[in-house]
Design an enzyme around this catalytic site. Structure first.
Site, short mmCIF file in Angstrom:
data_model
loop_
_atom_site.label_atom_id
_atom_site.label_comp_id
_atom_site.label_asym_id
_atom_site.label_seq_id
_atom_site.Cartn_x
_atom_site.Cartn_y
_atom_site.Cartn_z
N CYS A 13 106.07 22.28 99.90
CA CYS A 13 104.94 21.63 99.22
C CYS A 13 103.87 21.10 100.17
CB CYS A 13 105.43 20.51 98.31
SG CYS A 13 105.93 19.01 99.18
N ARG A 50 103.99 18.50 66.62
CA ARG A 50 102.62 18.66 67.15
C ARG A 50 102.25 20.13 67.22
NH1 ARG A 50 98.19 16.18 70.28
NH2 ARG A 50 98.94 14.17 69.64
N GLU A 81 94.83 16.18 78.36
CA GLU A 81 95.67 17.29 77.92
C GLU A 81 94.95 18.55 77.45
OE1 GLU A 81 97.61 14.71 75.07
OE2 GLU A 81 99.50 15.13 76.06
#
Ligand SMILES: Cc1cc2nc3c(=O)[nH]c(=O)nc-3n(C[C@H](O)[C@H](O)[C@H](O)COP(=O)(O)OP(=O)(O)OC[C@H]3O[C@@H](n4cnc5c(N)ncnc54)[C@H](O)[C@@H]3O)c2cc1C
Ligand code: FES
Ligand code: FES
Length: 1353
Positions: A54, A903, A1285
């Site tokens: 990473c 959702r 989002e």
């Protein structure tokens, strides 16, 4: 050099940030990262993965060569480098180059000011990679940035702002001003010169050109970079050469480390310790130690032995010492390529090209060629090329001296085993020059192009008889097709003597298939794909060589066509271009008022200097203990016994805790009370906490945890996939949603089609793994918990339950979290509670930071979903009815899966009307870690399904999918699937604007033309609109709280209920307060989030934190302003400080709480269809164009254009950062990120080496983001909209662009029409969806006739 003991040093001497460190008590097991963070307390360098994948731990190492008098600077992964190997070197960390106190380095300043730091956990690593580049080249080219940044991952930003920050240092990377230069440029103002949208009659509102800005930062504000001011290399290291000329010997409790100076001493040591590991980069051994828990008692570092570090050029070729690092190898190859005739260096060019795709820069700087060969990994990238090139190895031992052997298939005798004897070392590798009739190339296919290990790789060489095209010799070496690199010997022999023509290709391909057979259950999986790749590589090689032969004008050799040329083209990324367009603040807005301005994240500078504190950076507490988890290793089993006796015997272990320590009901946790703090009787997935060991330090705790013996009795069945659950009827529940009369509407539809699609899961991969520090207080059971949590009240509530104490005695705190994305709402609680049990019992602080593999194994991720659907529609594309079943893979507990499913269902309609729908959601119970909240919470799966239906209808009707989209698109006043009337619906505005800005029509023509002339490279284009219901569906969560204190010096301290997870929440809260209080942002401070300041908070999630807490902060500040009004009126010319002082003097409270509850929201009753589940909607649209390589499955996103309606932006830099970051995360979700489990339920993708999130080069090469102008939102603070989002959904445009490209390849193969493509569209899926002469040769095994190696989630 004599071997006598007297010359051996046992003291490590090295420099860190210019300071000399001398340490006589070095443990050879310590990594440099451990030493920096834990011994020197330099916590700027972060631990993100511990496996070199990473880049969060990047530091710069500087070495002065006594021999050449040259100074070398190189970046390394401190998580893998051993501190013992730093002797005589200088290490520079992020703290060493600048700080907010002493002055920032230009790299730190620019990454912060260009908005390249969100959660900030990756930022120090980014800074150090770039810093190292600048130390080597103060004015680098963009290609060097590409090269230096490949080993660094960011999960938040989408990379664009980081590139923008760093391009400011380059000679060639500065961006041209946005737009085409015309005053009325349509990119900038959304209209063509005549004021209408291209191709439509729609007249757009006219905007003043001056209202638009495309500058989120101004490079003119950057302070100039002055290389002459760089910190100097410690002069002592230059003057005092003894450190380089010292033999070293360090002893730790378990491991001894030697650094010999001569070859004879090295051989002597190897003879004495045949089991010793020869450590250069430690990039193989370090990973084995950390993740496979191997113990190697003797390590020998040969870095000082000239025979192993030299590069020798001879008449026959290049001889490379075994310790030559890959970066040095690159330099040597480049030199040779420059100085030798082309034909002699073909093998070097092939190796150099292969090295471009070999790991990241940090790994290449540390790792050596010898380590790559001697490890014997079947997917080594160098070995296939070396094997096919005729390379030879020189091995040496004390007893028998040197011997040369060919590096061929006989060298490797099994998985990671070779014929070198235990007392032998690899001395060097000799690579012969190629000659005029010789061609060699390397191939590598990985999940991700950059910094990834190969799925299959190859080295292929052909030698022709003198001046002809008759094969004299052929070498075909393949990695990834067997436990070792293998050569396709039958094919090699059989093709000798053949002419280089199509019949050779055909014969060779058929033989290769036999040579490289793979059992359907072969480790690594992807069997058909891997077999196809071998033929694709051979085909590419065949074409490349044919092209070269044709250049020699050999008779009968056809030159390559343009299309064939494309097939063999090497991949080179275009330079990233981007544009971000937003509306400027209104004329007349006070300069002091920061709302609407691109303000830099308030922690960005500290994040860039390493001063920002995350939970694991909190200094040690007195008597602190470290915890290590014992996780379940079976997916479904009864626990027969747990035996910790061997663990607690270890010196330094304090205690083991398990279910026995949490009596009865107190052990029961989980959002649906279906989990346990410690599993008591039955495990239902791998990765459940069975116990924890607490010990004096991390190493001891982790060692002890491995010694806890758990006996299991397996229980059948093990349910892994959604399909398994469907078959076994393993459900938590079933939830229907209906609108209209779908059954009768289907009957009367012109057409009915049906389909199935699976959408995979996703790992959050926040850079900071779950971390917690629990500090018990002396009095009354008080406890303080520092947790990397998005939901402090949730955590507090469960602590109260488990410890049986009132909430008021528990303080949960966090300053910032290194990324959350929904993964640290509930799953963080399961990590923290065992620590609370231990800390409370021991009355001592306890800390843990999960290893990356533990975090991935235990915390779950986005729910995979299966969808079966039936759609009815008219001849002209009008959607009339939908019948849908969706199956969510919930995992072993309910957690949020029901809500995620709801959702998904409520947002299933996306941007489209459909009067008659029935959706049934099934929540499946499986033996996987519990899946949970993840950015956009079910909506991404829903949009992929809905867009699949739309594109399938279009395919069926043979029309452009945009026609079907527009035919069904929502407008203001329409009712959505959850009975909400759409207010201020701007879908069509976003849609039209993005088609216009993205020049959809023109590019469609271009893409189609490209596809007509290319068979194996294809392009695809797709546009997707989105509608996203904003807010918590549960209305009682729609609240925010704040506490504002104004101190007598005028400084302001804000606390609010939201957690800073990188999204810039604190920055926006300060902006809001600054507007209300009418004071500069600098006077306002947010220290942390704590439940002692603002109680009863909701999770920082669902893009609501700004809406809810922003209103609460506004409320509190308005109260304070109301109290100050009289003093302002009395003294209108006074200053803020005057008013505050006077008010205080007059005994007016300058502290206020703020509270907000969103009005008119109510949970949705799915049966009665009543309620308003969402506060408002966010709209947007994107157009993406991709190119795929049908032979390998690789793809590139060429361009994405995004238009988002986010109301009136509070901060365009943060909002655009969220859009780009979410889009990149979505892009990873639909293309690269694939979770694999064994049929026994064991996760196989547990770290960055196997699970691929997007890296720098995966983002679109052109990325344009515009915020829709003129939009408003009366339902959130200052007319803004939550943005965290929704943009993730826009990545569906990439998925459907890939599908569009594949459909062209299928049409060429005679397969017209509808086909299934599951998500993610990985290289494997893309390749296998493009049938051709290769795939036709590969027979698929009968389903059920074999046990697959892995199940894809
Ligand atoms: C993040 C990451 C990405 C990677 N990407 C790739 C990739 O893309 N392609 C790829 O092929 N590999 C990759 N690797 C694997 C690894 O980096 C390489 O194999 C590397 O070349 C190993 O070199 P090293 O010096 O670090 O080996 P070390 O770990 O130091 O040693 C490895 C082994 O080699 C032995 N050894 C080393 N030198 C000698 C010698 N002279 N004589 C005898 N034995 C010796 C050691 O005893 C040990 O067993 C990656 C690794 C990581 C961590
Ligand atoms: S922590 Fe070292 S590379 Fe991830
Ligand atoms: S800012 Fe890069 S990982 Fe968060």
């Amino acid at each position: 050099m004599p071997d006598g003991q007297e010359t051996i040093s046992k003291t490590l001497v090295f420099f860190v940030n210019g300071k000399k460190i001398e340490d006589e008590r070095i443990d050879p097991e310590w990594t440099l990262l451990f030493y920096l963070r834990k011994k020197l307390r330099l916590c700027g360098t972060k631990l993100g993965c511990g496996e070199g994948g990473c880049g969060a731990c990047t530091v710069m190492v500087s070495r002065y060569s006594v021999r050449t008098g040259k100074l070398f600077h190189y970046s390394v992964n401190a998580c893998l480098a051993l501190v013992a190997s730093m002797h005589g070197l200088a290490v520079t960390t992020v703290e060493g180059i600048g700080s907010t106190r002493t002055g920032l380095h230009a790299v730190q300043e620019r990454i912060a000011r260009a908005h390249g730091s969100q959660c900030g956990f990756c930022t120090p690593g980014m800074v150090m990679s770039m810093y190292t580049l600048l130390r080597n080249d103060p004015v680098p080219a963009m290609t060097q940035i590409d090269e230096y940044m490949t080993g660094n991952l960011c999960r938040c930003t989408g990379y664009r702002p980081i590139v923008d920050a760093f391009r400011s240092f380059t000679s060639d990377g500065r961006q041209a001003p946005p737009g085409c230069g015309r005053k009325d440029c349509c990119q900038l103002n959304g209209k063509t010169a005549n004021g209408t949208l291209n191709g439509t009659d729609e007249v757009l509102p006219l905007y003043e050109e001056s209202d638009i800005s495309a500058a989120l930062h101004d490079e003119a504000d950057f302070k100039p970079y002055d290389p002459s001011q760089e910190i100097i290399f410690p002069p002592e290291l230059k003057v005092c050469k003894e450190w380089q000329l010292q033999e070293l010997e360090f002893s730790g409790p378990r491991v001894k480390f030697y650094r010999p100076l001569t070859l004879s001493r090295l051989l002597q040591l190897k003879s004495l310790h045949p089991e010793a590991k020869i450590i250069v980069g430690n990039t193989e051994v370090g990973v084995e130690v950390r993740f496979k828990h191997k113990l190697y008692p003797v390590l020998i570092n040969p870095s000082q032995i000239s025979q192993l570090t030299s590069v020798t050029i001879s008449d026959s070729g290049l001889t490379l010492g075994a310790s030559v690092t890959l970066s040095s190898l690159e330099d040597a190859l480049k030199n040779q390529i420059k100085s030798q005739p082309e034909h002699r260096t073909r093998v070097f060019s092939a190796l150099l090209e292969m090295l471009r795709w070999f790991a990241g820069k940090q790994i290449r700087n540390a790792a050596a060629i010898g380590g790559n060969i001697m490890t014997g990994s079947p997917i080594s990238d160098l070995v296939p090329l070396l094997m096919s090139s005729g390379a030879t190895l020189t091995l040496a031992s004390l007893e028998r001296g040197e011997r040369q052997i060919p590096l061929d298939q006989n060298f490797f005798v099994g998985y990671r085993r070779n014929t070198a004897l235990p007392d032998e070392i690899l001395l060097n590798v000799h690579i012969p020059y190629t000659h005029k009739d010789e061609y060699i190339l390397g191939y590598k296919q990985a999940r991700r192009r950059d910094d990834d290990i190969a799925i299959v790789n190859a080295g292929i060489r052909v030698i022709f008889e003198n001046g002809s095209n008759t094969v004299q010799r052929l070498d075909l070496a393949f990695g990834g097709m067997a436990p070792t690199t293998i050569m396709a010997t039958t094919t090699m022999k059989s093709l000798v003597g053949m002419k280089w023509d199509d019949s050779l290709l055909e014969t060779g391909s058929n033989l290769l298939l036999k040579d490289l057979d793979l059992h359907p259950s072969a480790p690594g999986g992807m069997v058909e794909y891997r077999r196809a790749l071998t033929l694709s590589f051979f085909f590419k090689f065949y074409l490349s060589v044919r092209g070269r032969l044709s250049e020699k004008l050999l008779n009968g050799i056809q030159p390559l066509t343009e299309e064939e040329q494309r097939i063999i083209e090497l991949h080179h990324d275009e330079m990233l271009e981007s544009m971000q367009i937003f509306q400027k603040v209104p004329h007349g807005q006070s300069q002091l008022d920061p709302i609407g301005r691109p303000i830099v994240h308030v922690s960005a500078l500290k994040q860039a200097t390493g001063e920002a504190i995350y939970v694991d950076d909190i200094p040690y507490c007195e008597s602190e203990l470290y915890a290590a988890f014992v996780f379940s290793e079976r997916a479904h089993a009864k626990i027969i016994s747990v035996d910790e006796s061997e663990a607690v015997k270890i010196d330094g272990v304090e205690r083991f805790f398990c279910a026995r320590d949490v009596p009865g009901d107190r052990n029961v946790i989980g959002s649906c009370l279906d989990e346990e703090v410690f599993v008591s009787e039955k495990v239902t997935c791998v990765g459940q906490p069975i116990g924890i060991v607490v010990a004096k330090d991390q190493a001891t705790a982790q060692m002890a945890a491995k010694r806890v013996r758990v006996l299991y009795e397996d229980i059948k069945p093990i349910i892994v996939t959604t399909q398994d659950a469907k078959r076994e009827k393993s459900f938590y529940g079933k939830y229907p949603l209906r609108q209209g009369e779908p059954e009768s509407a289907l009957r009367t539809s012109d057409h009915i089609i049906e389909g199935e699609m699976h959408v995979g899961g996703q790992e959050h991969f926040y850079l900071e793994t779950n971390t917690c520090l629990v500090v018990p207080k002396v009095e009354d059971g008080e406890i303080e918990v520092f947790a990397s949590s998005q939901y402090l009240t949730g955590l507090q509530t469960f602590i109260a339950k488990v410890l049986d104490i009132p909430l008021s005695r528990i303080n949960c705190r966090v300053k910032r979290v290194g990324g959350g994305f929904g993964g640290k709402i509930t799953r963080n609680i399961n990590v923290a509670l065992p620590l609370c049990v231990a800390a409370s019992h021991m009355q001592r602080p306890v800390r843990v930071m999960l290893n990356r593999d533990e975090d991935m194994t235990t915390t779950g991720g986005r729910n995979p979903f299966l969808c079966n659907w039936k759609a009815g529609f008219s001849k002209d594309g009008l959607l009339s009815a939908l019948e849908v079943e969706v199956y969510a893979n919930g995992g072993h507990s309910r957690d949020y899966t029901r809500h995620v499913t709801r959702r998904l269902m409520l947002n299933f309609d996306n941007a489209y009307r459909c009067a008659n729908i029935s959706i049934t959601g099934f929540v499946c119970k499986t033996n996987l870690p519990s899946n949970t909240a993840f950015r956009a919470f079910g909506a991404p799966q829903g949009i992929l399904f809905m867009e699949n239906i739309i594109s399938t209808i279009a395919s069926f009707l043979k029309v452009d999918p945009n026609f079907v989209r527009e035919r069904n698109m929502y407008a203001t006043g329409d009712k959505t699937l959850c009975s909400m009337t759409l207010e201020l619906c701007t879908i069509r505005q976003c849609w039209n604007e993005v088609l216009e800005k993205g020049r959809y029509q023109a590019r469609r023509i271009h893409v189609d033309k490209f596809n007509r002339t290319n068979r194996h490279k294809k392009r695809g284009l797709s546009a997707v609109p989105i509608k996203y219901g904003q807010g918590y569906e549960a209305h009682f969560h729609m609240k925010g709280g704040a506490l504002v204190h104004v101190y007598t010096d005028g400084s302001v301290l804000i606390s609010h209920g939201g957690v800073e997870i990188g999204q810039g929440l604190h920055t926006k809260m300060i902006q809001v307060a600054s507007r209300v209080l009418r004071i500069p942002m600098e006077k306002i401070y947010i220290a942390e989030t704590g439940v002692d300041k603002v109680p009863n908070t909701v999770a920082t999630a669902a893009s609501t934190a700004t809406d809810l807490n922003g209103m609460a902060v506004k409320d509190a500040c308005e109260k304070i302003m109301a109290r100050l009004e009289p003093f302002m009126a009395l003294n209108p010319k006074g200053s803020w400080e005057d008013w505050v002082k006077t008010a205080d003097h007059e005994r007016v409270s300058l502290s206020a709480t703020g509270f907000y509850k969103a009005p008119d929201v109510s949970s949705f009753d799915i049966v009665k269809k009543e309620g308003r589940p969402y506060n408002y909607h966010v709209f947007g649209a994107a157009v993406s164009e991709v190119e795929i390589d049908c032979l390998t499955g690789n793809h590139s996103v060429l361009q994405t254009d995004i238009v988002m309606d986010i109301g009136e932006t509070l901060n365009p830099a943060i909002d655009i950062g969220q859009i780009e970051g979410a889009f990149a995360q979505g892009l990873g979700y639909v293309t690269l990120e694939e979770l694999c489990y064994s049929p026994e339920g064991v996760m196989l993708t547990r770290g960055p080496s196997t699970y691929k999130i997007p890296s720098f080069h995966d983002i679109p090469r052109k990325l344009n983001v515009s915020l829709l102008r003129g939009s408003a939102n009366p339902r959130a603070v200052y007319s803004s909209k939550g943005i965290g989002e929704p943009p993730l959904l826009l990545a569906a445009s990439v998925f459907y662009a890939i599908k569009d490209a594949i459909s062209s390849a299928r049409a060429d193969a005679g397969l017209d029409g509808v086909f299934r493509l599951d998500s993610p569209a990985t290289a494997e899926r893309i390749r296998m969806a493009c049938p051709d002469f290769i795939t036709r040769k590969i027979k698929s095994p009968e389903p059920g006739s074999f046990k697959p190696w892995c199940l894809k989630m």
